[in-house]
Motif scaffolding. Sequence first.
Motif, PDB file in Angstrom:
ATOM      1  N   GLN A  55      -9.783  12.848 -11.760  1.00  0.00           N
ATOM      2  CA  GLN A  55      -8.340  12.663 -11.838  1.00  0.00           C
ATOM      3  C   GLN A  55      -7.796  13.296 -13.097  1.00  0.00           C
ATOM      4  N   VAL A 103      -2.386   2.047  -4.746  1.00  0.00           N
ATOM      5  CA  VAL A 103      -1.928   3.428  -4.598  1.00  0.00           C
ATOM      6  C   VAL A 103      -3.111   4.198  -4.029  1.00  0.00           C
ATOM      7  N   ASP A 104      -2.904   4.743  -2.859  1.00  0.00           N
ATOM      8  CA  ASP A 104      -4.004   5.321  -2.094  1.00  0.00           C
ATOM      9  C   ASP A 104      -4.634   6.496  -2.791  1.00  0.00           C
ATOM     10  N   ASP A 105      -5.803   6.767  -2.295  1.00  0.00           N
ATOM     11  CA  ASP A 105      -6.776   7.340  -3.146  1.00  0.00           C
ATOM     12  C   ASP A 105      -7.237   8.713  -2.797  1.00  0.00           C
ATOM     13  N   GLU A 106      -7.429   9.534  -3.806  1.00  0.00           N
ATOM     14  CA  GLU A 106      -7.968  10.864  -3.580  1.00  0.00           C
ATOM     15  C   GLU A 106      -9.466  10.851  -3.302  1.00  0.00           C
ATOM     16  N   ARG A 152       0.841  -1.208   0.000  1.00  0.00           N
ATOM     17  CA  ARG A 152       0.000   0.000   0.000  1.00  0.00           C
ATOM     18  C   ARG A 152       0.862   1.239   0.000  1.00  0.00           C
ATOM     19  N   ARG A 157      -9.578   6.190 -12.010  1.00  0.00           N
ATOM     20  CA  ARG A 157     -10.963   6.373 -11.652  1.00  0.00           C
ATOM     21  C   ARG A 157     -11.774   6.937 -12.804  1.00  0.00           C
ATOM     22  N   ARG A 180      -1.745   8.241 -10.577  1.00  0.00           N
ATOM     23  CA  ARG A 180      -3.160   7.952 -10.330  1.00  0.00           C
ATOM     24  C   ARG A 180      -3.300   6.914  -9.231  1.00  0.00           C
ATOM     25  N   SER A 181      -4.374   7.076  -8.461  1.00  0.00           N
ATOM     26  CA  SER A 181      -4.663   6.091  -7.437  1.00  0.00           C
ATOM     27  C   SER A 181      -5.331   4.891  -8.086  1.00  0.00           C
ATOM     28  N   ARG A 236       1.472   5.593  -1.412  1.00  0.00           N
ATOM     29  CA  ARG A 236       0.858   6.873  -1.777  1.00  0.00           C
ATOM     30  C   ARG A 236       1.666   7.470  -2.917  1.00  0.00           C
ATOM     31  N   PRO A 237       1.032   8.307  -3.728  1.00  0.00           N
ATOM     32  CA  PRO A 237       1.811   9.010  -4.751  1.00  0.00           C
ATOM     33  C   PRO A 237       3.021   9.686  -4.102  1.00  0.00           C
ATOM     34  N   ASP A 241     -10.866   8.824  -1.148  1.00  0.00           N
ATOM     35  CA  ASP A 241     -11.121   8.269   0.182  1.00  0.00           C
ATOM     36  C   ASP A 241     -11.861   9.237   1.098  1.00  0.00           C
TER      37      ASP A 241
END
Length: 496
Positions: free
Chosen positions: A363, A183-186, A97, A280, A155-156, A99-100, A188
Amino acid sequence: MNDLPVSYVRLTRRQFVAALGVGAGGAWLTACSGGADGGRSGAVVSSGTPFQEPEVLTSTDGLLEVTLRAEPMSVPWGEAKRYAYTYNGSSPGPTLRLRPGDRLVVHLENELDDDTNLHTHGLHVSPAGDADNVFIRVPPGGSRTYTYDIPTDHRSGLFWYHPHAHGTVAKQVAAGLAGAIVVDDEIDDLPEIAASTERLWLLSDPPIGMGAGILEANAMDAMAGRTGDAVLINGWGLPNLAVEAGSLERWRLVNASASRYYRLALDGHQLNAIASDAGRIDAPVELGELLLAPGERTEVLVTATKPGTFAVRALPYDRGSTGMGGGMMGGDDSAATEEAVVATVTVSGRSEPAPLPAALLDQGALVPPTPSASRVLELGEGMGGMMDGGQMMSFTIDGRTFDAERTDVSVALDAVEEWEIRNPTHMDHPIHLHVWPFLVVDAPPGSGWKDTVNVPAGESVRILIPFTDIAGRSVFHCHILDHEDLGMMGTVEVAN
Ligand code: C2O
Ligand code: CU
Ligand code: CU
């Protein structure tokens, strides 16, 4: 049940799986299919194995550093064991897991009998040096440290890792070497998403049995693309997912099978797509079913409604045939799959259904870019060498099989290209490009940024690829991994 029947080596794999019995919690392809109402809304039997996910390893302070040891191991199969290739003893391997902007460091150790290496499928990272470089080969007993820098504007979404040493890929992936990368998400922070429950569904269909011999595919299996003995979710057969009525479930699905396609549906529920492979989409798209070719991912929101136990079905799909079956090889070359239940969902309690988000954060750039160049690629089949006493096919792109030394496509950095991929063969081929995600022209609803697209038999597909940000040399190929091993792969070099 830990001691396997001595006679198992004399059974075919399929007989062996049946011999284990459903009491062992083992699910095989035809388990539980059908039922009342043609099976669509009738009661289904659950295996009792709870839905489980692999261990999750999360970056801290911008770094995730892990060791992945590829090694054969016995893994749980109901109350028994099965032989698999594992990362650190588990199949699938741990979920990574990120992050950008993070750095991922992987110490890969090879305890297999063949070369292996590591590929981060779908990540927009450098294909050079010790990053996502699939030309590297790590010999048996060897090791290698990979370092991946995730761009700050990555990109997440759901990506995945698997071996990519040409010639051994289908065997190693089918044997169990795969794991998820998130890749964690915007999105969320959207209230509806924050209230949802996230799950990973990594679908695979390994051969089931107790020795390394189960990993060998004959010529016919390889040409059609090998399929295994059971469909597993995160390594478990026919798991049961318990959810609360009214709650919003967020499922990230990846097809990590070597060849099998999944046409998925959930009895009594719609699937609301919110992302495809590499990004997304603008707003949820309601789907009755979805098709995942090997390598593809999708993310869906599901609102659990009424109490009951519902089947997650893999509906029949026919991806064609090699045309080499019957008399010549004496085998069945049809690659069609039958309907099967792959998991069950038990909904309990009662409350109002949670709302879906109306829109997902943008995105950017679902507006198709304008191509500055175009090219045509033609998929094909040819005659290869002999194998198992039979004639083997090779699989080609523009009439050629893979050559790591040859550069097939040269692109200027920052060019946007339109590729028309033509498939005049009698089989579907899911075509995948490393490093640079693309949009599919005239894509069905629910399709956003992608890195793998199914090109059905007899059809062609056009994709738009921005070759931006990252230069380097990598590959594109059929993600029926036997076809990749049999030559259906080309190289692309992106240079200034
Ligand atoms: Cu999923 Cu070339 O890989
Ligand atoms: Cu890939
Ligand atoms: Cu193919």
